[in-house]
Design a protein around this motif. Structure first.
Motif, PDB file in Angstrom:
ATOM      1  N   ILE A   1       0.858  -1.178   0.000  1.00 49.76           N
ATOM      2  CA  ILE A   1       0.000   0.000   0.000  1.00 49.76           C
ATOM      3  C   ILE A   1       0.896   1.230   0.000  1.00 49.76           C
ATOM      4  O   ILE A   1       2.072   1.148   0.344  1.00 49.76           O
ATOM      5  CB  ILE A   1      -0.958   0.037   1.217  1.00 49.76           C
ATOM      6  CG1 ILE A   1      -0.176   0.033   2.531  1.00 49.76           C
ATOM      7  CG2 ILE A   1      -1.952  -1.103   1.172  1.00 49.76           C
ATOM      8  CD1 ILE A   1      -1.010   0.358   3.749  1.00 49.76           C
ATOM      9  N   ILE A   2       0.324   2.357  -0.376  1.00 50.05           N
ATOM     10  CA  ILE A   2       1.069   3.613  -0.353  1.00 50.05           C
ATOM     11  C   ILE A   2       0.430   4.510   0.704  1.00 50.05           C
ATOM     12  O   ILE A   2      -0.761   4.797   0.645  1.00 50.05           O
ATOM     13  CB  ILE A   2       1.081   4.288  -1.734  1.00 50.05           C
ATOM     14  CG1 ILE A   2       1.803   3.378  -2.733  1.00 50.05           C
ATOM     15  CG2 ILE A   2       1.752   5.658  -1.657  1.00 50.05           C
ATOM     16  CD1 ILE A   2       1.835   3.888  -4.146  1.00 50.05           C
ATOM     17  N   SER A   3       1.231   4.926   1.665  1.00 52.80           N
ATOM     18  CA  SER A   3       0.736   5.732   2.781  1.00 52.80           C
ATOM     19  C   SER A   3       0.552   7.192   2.386  1.00 52.80           C
ATOM     20  O   SER A   3       0.913   7.614   1.292  1.00 52.80           O
ATOM     21  CB  SER A   3       1.714   5.645   3.957  1.00 52.80           C
ATOM     22  OG  SER A   3       2.885   6.394   3.670  1.00 52.80           O
ATOM     23  N   ASP A   4       0.022   7.950   3.317  1.00 53.63           N
ATOM     24  CA  ASP A   4      -0.187   9.381   3.105  1.00 53.63           C
ATOM     25  C   ASP A   4       1.125  10.157   3.020  1.00 53.63           C
ATOM     26  O   ASP A   4       1.115  11.348   2.729  1.00 53.63           O
ATOM     27  CB  ASP A   4      -1.063   9.969   4.210  1.00 53.63           C
ATOM     28  CG  ASP A   4      -2.502   9.485   4.110  1.00 53.63           C
ATOM     29  OD1 ASP A   4      -2.915   9.072   2.999  1.00 53.63           O
ATOM     30  OD2 ASP A   4      -3.217   9.513   5.124  1.00 53.63           O
TER      31      ASP A   4
ATOM     32  N   PRO B   1      11.272   7.486  -2.620  1.00 54.40           N
ATOM     33  CA  PRO B   1      12.225   8.329  -1.890  1.00 54.40           C
ATOM     34  C   PRO B   1      11.784   8.693  -0.477  1.00 54.40           C
ATOM     35  O   PRO B   1      12.600   9.163   0.315  1.00 54.40           O
ATOM     36  CB  PRO B   1      12.329   9.582  -2.761  1.00 54.40           C
ATOM     37  CG  PRO B   1      11.023   9.653  -3.475  1.00 54.40           C
ATOM     38  CD  PRO B   1      10.617   8.219  -3.707  1.00 54.40           C
ATOM     39  N   VAL B   2      10.513   8.486  -0.135  1.00 50.84           N
ATOM     40  CA  VAL B   2      10.030   8.841   1.200  1.00 50.84           C
ATOM     41  C   VAL B   2       9.471   7.630   1.961  1.00 50.84           C
ATOM     42  O   VAL B   2       8.786   7.780   2.980  1.00 50.84           O
ATOM     43  CB  VAL B   2       8.968   9.968   1.132  1.00 50.84           C
ATOM     44  CG1 VAL B   2       9.577  11.273   0.645  1.00 50.84           C
ATOM     45  CG2 VAL B   2       7.774   9.570   0.275  1.00 50.84           C
ATOM     46  N   ASP B   3       9.746   6.436   1.476  1.00 50.96           N
ATOM     47  CA  ASP B   3       9.311   5.184   2.120  1.00 50.96           C
ATOM     48  C   ASP B   3       7.798   5.110   2.319  1.00 50.96           C
ATOM     49  O   ASP B   3       7.323   4.607   3.337  1.00 50.96           O
ATOM     50  CB  ASP B   3      10.030   4.960   3.452  1.00 50.96           C
ATOM     51  CG  ASP B   3      11.517   4.777   3.270  1.00 50.96           C
ATOM     52  OD1 ASP B   3      11.931   4.151   2.276  1.00 50.96           O
ATOM     53  OD2 ASP B   3      12.289   5.279   4.129  1.00 50.96           O
ATOM     54  N   ALA B   4       7.034   5.620   1.344  1.00 50.95           N
ATOM     55  CA  ALA B   4       5.574   5.598   1.450  1.00 50.95           C
ATOM     56  C   ALA B   4       4.976   4.238   1.073  1.00 50.95           C
ATOM     57  O   ALA B   4       3.892   3.895   1.504  1.00 50.95           O
ATOM     58  CB  ALA B   4       4.952   6.689   0.576  1.00 50.95           C
TER      59      ALA B   4
ATOM     60  N   VAL C   1      -1.699   5.143  -5.849  1.00 52.44           N
ATOM     61  CA  VAL C   1      -2.383   4.012  -5.208  1.00 52.44           C
ATOM     62  C   VAL C   1      -1.975   2.718  -5.901  1.00 52.44           C
ATOM     63  O   VAL C   1      -1.631   2.704  -7.078  1.00 52.44           O
ATOM     64  CB  VAL C   1      -3.919   4.174  -5.247  1.00 52.44           C
ATOM     65  CG1 VAL C   1      -4.365   5.335  -4.385  1.00 52.44           C
ATOM     66  CG2 VAL C   1      -4.417   4.348  -6.661  1.00 52.44           C
ATOM     67  N   ILE C   2      -2.044   1.637  -5.139  1.00 48.33           N
ATOM     68  CA  ILE C   2      -1.700   0.311  -5.657  1.00 48.33           C
ATOM     69  C   ILE C   2      -2.960  -0.538  -5.701  1.00 48.33           C
ATOM     70  O   ILE C   2      -3.672  -0.653  -4.703  1.00 48.33           O
ATOM     71  CB  ILE C   2      -0.646  -0.372  -4.766  1.00 48.33           C
ATOM     72  CG1 ILE C   2       0.628   0.471  -4.734  1.00 48.33           C
ATOM     73  CG2 ILE C   2      -0.358  -1.784  -5.249  1.00 48.33           C
ATOM     74  CD1 ILE C   2       1.697  -0.043  -3.771  1.00 48.33           C
ATOM     75  N   ASP C   3      -3.226  -1.137  -6.853  1.00 49.30           N
ATOM     76  CA  ASP C   3      -4.359  -2.042  -7.008  1.00 49.30           C
ATOM     77  C   ASP C   3      -3.978  -3.380  -6.374  1.00 49.30           C
ATOM     78  O   ASP C   3      -3.086  -4.074  -6.879  1.00 49.30           O
ATOM     79  CB  ASP C   3      -4.669  -2.234  -8.493  1.00 49.30           C
ATOM     80  CG  ASP C   3      -5.880  -3.124  -8.743  1.00 49.30           C
ATOM     81  OD1 ASP C   3      -6.227  -3.946  -7.874  1.00 49.30           O
ATOM     82  OD2 ASP C   3      -6.464  -2.995  -9.835  1.00 49.30           O
ATOM     83  N   PRO C   4      -4.625  -3.761  -5.268  1.00 48.51           N
ATOM     84  CA  PRO C   4      -4.237  -4.994  -4.566  1.00 48.51           C
ATOM     85  C   PRO C   4      -4.479  -6.252  -5.401  1.00 48.51           C
ATOM     86  O   PRO C   4      -3.844  -7.280  -5.159  1.00 48.51           O
ATOM     87  CB  PRO C   4      -5.099  -4.986  -3.306  1.00 48.51           C
ATOM     88  CG  PRO C   4      -6.238  -4.092  -3.624  1.00 48.51           C
ATOM     89  CD  PRO C   4      -5.730  -3.072  -4.603  1.00 48.51           C
TER      90      PRO C   4
END
Length: 56
Positions: free
Chosen positions: A4-7, A49-52, A32-35
């Protein structure tokens, strides 16, 4: 296990370009990532680059 990609996402698009299965797309202010498509390879996490991008 999918990712998943966080805020924390800064919407740079690096993860989308590196996803080998095309599971990542631009969402509302972040990517967003399609699961259903994600294979859990971790390429997105390696390039973010931001570990999201994190394991779900």
């Amino acid at each position: 296990m999918s990712y998943i990609i966080s805020d924390e996402c800064i919407a740079c698009g690096a993860c989308e370009a590196d996803c080998p299965v095309g599971a990542i797309s631009e969402g509302d202010g972040k990517y967003v990532i399609d699961p259903d498509l994600c294979t859990g390879c971790g390429a997105c996490a390696d390039t973010c680059p931001v570990d999201a991008a994190q394991p779900e």
